[in-house]
Design an enzyme around this catalytic site. Structure first.
Site, mmCIF file in Angstrom:
data_model
loop_
_atom_site.group_PDB
_atom_site.id
_atom_site.type_symbol
_atom_site.label_atom_id
_atom_site.label_comp_id
_atom_site.label_asym_id
_atom_site.label_seq_id
_atom_site.Cartn_x
_atom_site.Cartn_y
_atom_site.Cartn_z
ATOM 1 N N GLU A 139 31.136 11.937 79.164
ATOM 2 C CA GLU A 139 30.907 10.495 79.094
ATOM 3 C C GLU A 139 29.519 10.116 79.597
ATOM 4 O O GLU A 139 28.858 9.231 79.035
ATOM 5 C CB GLU A 139 31.970 9.741 79.909
ATOM 6 C CG GLU A 139 33.397 9.921 79.410
ATOM 7 C CD GLU A 139 33.672 9.214 78.091
ATOM 8 O OE1 GLU A 139 32.764 8.532 77.580
ATOM 9 O OE2 GLU A 139 34.788 9.343 77.575
ATOM 10 N N ASP A 184 37.220 15.710 68.295
ATOM 11 C CA ASP A 184 36.506 14.941 67.277
ATOM 12 C C ASP A 184 34.988 15.101 67.245
ATOM 13 O O ASP A 184 34.403 15.518 66.249
ATOM 14 C CB ASP A 184 36.880 13.458 67.383
ATOM 15 C CG ASP A 184 36.854 12.928 68.822
ATOM 16 O OD1 ASP A 184 36.420 13.665 69.727
ATOM 17 O OD2 ASP A 184 37.267 11.773 69.040
ATOM 18 N N GLU A 191 46.774 3.894 68.864
ATOM 19 C CA GLU A 191 46.235 5.194 69.264
ATOM 20 C C GLU A 191 46.903 6.332 68.499
ATOM 21 O O GLU A 191 46.250 7.273 68.075
ATOM 22 C CB GLU A 191 46.398 5.398 70.772
ATOM 23 C CG GLU A 191 45.556 4.466 71.631
ATOM 24 C CD GLU A 191 44.071 4.778 71.564
ATOM 25 O OE1 GLU A 191 43.539 5.337 72.535
ATOM 26 O OE2 GLU A 191 43.435 4.462 70.543
ATOM 27 N N GLU A 211 35.887 3.497 65.638
ATOM 28 C CA GLU A 211 35.814 4.574 64.651
ATOM 29 C C GLU A 211 36.048 4.116 63.207
ATOM 30 O O GLU A 211 35.380 4.586 62.277
ATOM 31 C CB GLU A 211 36.795 5.689 65.018
ATOM 32 C CG GLU A 211 36.351 6.569 66.162
ATOM 33 C CD GLU A 211 36.485 5.903 67.522
ATOM 34 O OE1 GLU A 211 35.855 6.375 68.495
ATOM 35 O OE2 GLU A 211 37.230 4.895 67.625
ATOM 36 N N THR A 271 27.531 9.849 69.358
ATOM 37 C CA THR A 271 28.933 9.468 69.225
ATOM 38 C C THR A 271 29.268 8.180 69.975
ATOM 39 O O THR A 271 30.382 7.686 69.876
ATOM 40 C CB THR A 271 29.858 10.624 69.689
ATOM 41 O OG1 THR A 271 31.185 10.410 69.194
ATOM 42 C CG2 THR A 271 29.862 10.738 71.208
#
Length: 613
Positions: A115, A256, A349, A370, A473
């Site tokens: 992160e 991902d 989710e 996304e 991302t």
């Protein structure tokens, strides 16, 4: 005489076409939607400044702030480049001035390596590279110098200790002052290993220090060498032993962005071997995971379905496929995902595909980006007006159900639209940005090489702001042309794409790597072999469903000082000497892979920018 049934059939067909025909959007319609998104952004951003700063995040129902990922004003950094994209250069400069007073990120707190990289390093690098475009004050030597670049490198130096493992794959947590905490688990998710090359590669190209790019590449090679015999990757792995501790294979949570960075890293840094890795991985994904344009979770060794779900995080996939020209397949999958949105007004989710319902305990929608990310990419590639409708659906849902007096709240349950008191920083970094770019078709981010900016650097003249931006991302755009300003390459020669083999060292920045490599290592010969397909794994009862939040939040806790000091250069020389994961020379030279049918300018502009009159 014509058959009456034929006329009736034609009428029915025309009626059906009219029902499902996409709405026509005028330029004025798009401008109004763009302005709605801007209003949404500022409602949240202004509320963060008023109620939450300097905390990491805004709590939109309590109208206060909270630290979540590291107590470093995360939302301010994450939202910075969105200000530039929306044209608010004065506020961009004000925030840059605030951040520039900070000299480092020294703090005795434990943070997520993943992160911190995508949000902090990515945000700082993007803002640094956009500074010239935004009219901000830049230091001599830009883009190879600047306060935000120095801050980004300071953070990277604090994260780099995580890669000092037996496999070269990083730990998931570090202490910003002391490195890897004592007793830290070596188990890391796949995305937490493979999501560094965009930021670390950018850092190496701008600073001239090969450390970051080499370490990130080594982790990618290590991970690729631990794929299963059928070419699949699990969810979690022990970074010391190389044993898989969670063997569910999918394209969603915990995995991902590994696939995302193989594609984006290959384009940004001109590394065809990364695209080869993606192609190999995708063959197995299509063979074992894909069912009727959905993607299941399966056992990485047997390919047996373990979880027949669509995860909201998986909605990035169609956009990724568009970057390699696979728009037809991407659109089919996107239609599936959009149907889920229409069913609930949001994507939960977890969505159980066979039951057509949200997963128990996984019904929330934390304002994720996304789906709109894929819509933006695909609209840019195809111009299909259906995608504008889908984007407007998302805008309307968020405005209707998530808006609070001081922000936008997480949807706790998509079935009844109850809200929860959290607004993650990615709402301002990603969700609003992708929505804005969908409707703002003239934004500089969409530049396809029509224009650029010629600047003087210590290495001569250089073109920047030439388009082909690569989003990390967290949706922080990186200017690929700027990465070629900070090492010595001929600036007076037009790019000849027929001469890739002869000039690949120049295109890829290998000269930069040699510049700081010890002479004895420069002269060493490296044996080239194909990557291994061996896998060492262990099966543990750890399901993806139990592990959805695998990347976690920061532990705002303290650690004891380490007994041994860490030397990053020593680690790099050890990795070079061990050469555990030899490179595939044929992959490294296959530049044809970087051509893109859908968005050709990404390949063209990511090499050296353009030469303009």
């Amino acid at each position: 005489m014509k058959h009456p049934c034929l006329a009736l059939c034609i009428l029915i067909v025309l009626s059906i076409r009219n029902v499902f025909a996409s709405r026509t959007y005028t330029k004025n319609d798009l401008n109004k939607l763009r302005d709605e998104v801007k209003e949404m952004f500022y409602h949240a951003y202004d509320s963060y400044l008023k109620y939450a700063y300097p905390y990491d995040e805004l709590r939109p129902m309590s109208c206060d702030g909270i630290d979540t990922y590291g107590s470093y004003s995360l939302t301010l950094i994450d939202a910075l480049d969105t200000l530039a994209i929306m044209g608010n250069y004065s506020e961009f400069q004000r925030v840059v001035d605030i951040l520039s007073t900070k000299t480092d990120f020294d703090a005795n707190i434990n943070v997520s390596v993943f992160e911190t990289n995508i949000r902090i390093i990515g945000g700082l690098l993007s803002a640094h590279l956009l500074s010239n475009k935004a009219g901000a004050k830049v230091e001599p030597g830009f883009p190879c110098n600047g306060p935000l670049l120095r801050l980004a490198e300071d953070v990277a130096k604090r994260l780099i200790a995580a890669f000092d493992t037996k496999t070269g794959m990083p730990y998931g947590t570090v202490n910003l002052r002391y490195g890897v905490p004592k007793g830290e688990t070596p188990i890391t998710c796949t995305a937490g290993i493979g999501t560094f090359i965009v930021e670390f590669g950018t850092l190496s190209r701008l600073t001239g220090d090969p450390l970051y790019e080499e370490v990130a590449m080594n982790a990618l090679y290590s991970l690729f060498n631990h794929k299963s015999p059928i070419g699949l990757f699990g969810n979690h792995i022990d970074t010391n032993t190389g044993k898989w501790t969670a063997q569910d294979a999918g394209i969603g949570s915990g995995v991902d962005s590994y696939f995302e960075y193989l594609v984006k890293g290959s384009i940004l840094l001109q590394r065809p071997e990364l695209m080869e890795m993606f192609r190999e991985a995708r063959k197995s994904i299509d063979k074992h995971l894909k069912k009727d344009d959905w993607y299941m979770w399966v056992s990485m060794t047997k390919a047996q379905i373990t979880l027949p779900v669509f995860q909201s995080l998986e909605a990035f996939w169609p956009g990724l496929l568009s970057l390699i020209g696979e728009t037809s397949n991407a659109m089919k999958t996107l239609h599936n995902y959009h149907q889920v949105w229409q069913q609930y007004g949001f994507t939960p989710e977890f969505y159980y595909i066979t039951q057509n319902e949200a997963g128990a305990g996984k019904e929330s929608y934390p304002l994720r980006p996304e789906l709109i990310e894929s819509i933006m990419y695909l609209y840019r590639a195809t111009g299909d007006p259906f995608l504008l409708e889908a984007g407007e659906d998302i805008l309307r849902s968020i405005k209707h159900s998530a808006k609070t007096p001081c922000g936008y709240a997480t949807i706790k349950d998509v079935r009844d639209h109850r809200t929860e008191d959290r607004m993650e920083s990615f709402f301002l970094s990603e969700t609003t940005k992708y929505l804005y770019l969908l409707f703002d078709t003239d934004n500089f981010i969409h530049n396809q090489g029509q224009h650029g900016t010629l600047i003087n650097t210590p290495n001569g003249e250089c073109v920047i702001n030439a388009g082909g931006y690569i989003f990390n991302t967290e949706a922080h755009p990186i200017d690929p042309s700027a990465l070629h300003c900070c090492y010595n390459t001929p600036n007076d020669v037009l790019v000849d794409f027929k001469e890739f083999d002869n000039n690949q060292a120049m295109y890829r920045g290998i000269q930069l790597l040699k510049k700081k490599m010890p002479n004895k290592l420069q002269n060493e010969k490296v044996e080239i072999v194909a990557p291994s397909e061996n896998v060492t794994s262990v099966s543990l009862p750890l399901s993806v469903a139990q592990n959805e939040s695998s990347l976690g939040e920061a532990e705002v806790t303290v650690s004891d000082p380490p007994t041994n000091s860490f030397d990053a250069q020593q680690m790099l020389e050890r990795l070079r000497g061990e050469n555990k994961y030899p490179k595939n020379e044929s992959w490294e030279r296959n530049f044809e892979l970087l051509g893109c049918k859908a968005q050709k300018f990404l390949q063209r502009l990511s090499i050296m920018g353009e030469v303009f009159n």
